[in-house]
Motif scaffolding. Structure first.
Motif: not given
Length: 64
Positions: A34-47
């Motif tokens: 909680a309170g930390e930034a969400l990074r691209w590397s933290d998620v699976e994105v749908n390209d």
């Protein structure tokens, strides 16, 4: 729950943060405290999503 903060583009690129508008319906790869930034590397994105591809292109051109 999601909340966000505004950050200058330079800082966002440096930290690799995921834009809040793209945070919907993503699957987490890592626990994010909680309170930390969400990074691209933290998620699976749908390209295949146009908004994701456009943002990735924008970030790539900003780094060049």
């Amino acid at each position: 729950m999601v909340n966000g903060n505004l950050a200058p583009a330079e800082a966002s690129l440096r930290l690799g943060t995921l834009p809040m508008g793209l945070a919907r319906d993503v699957k987490l790869r890592n626990d994010v405290p909680a309170g930390e930034a969400l990074r691209w590397s933290d998620v699976e994105v749908n390209d295949s999503v146009l908004a994701v591809r456009l943002r990735q292109e924008l970030e790539q051109s900003a780094r060049s």
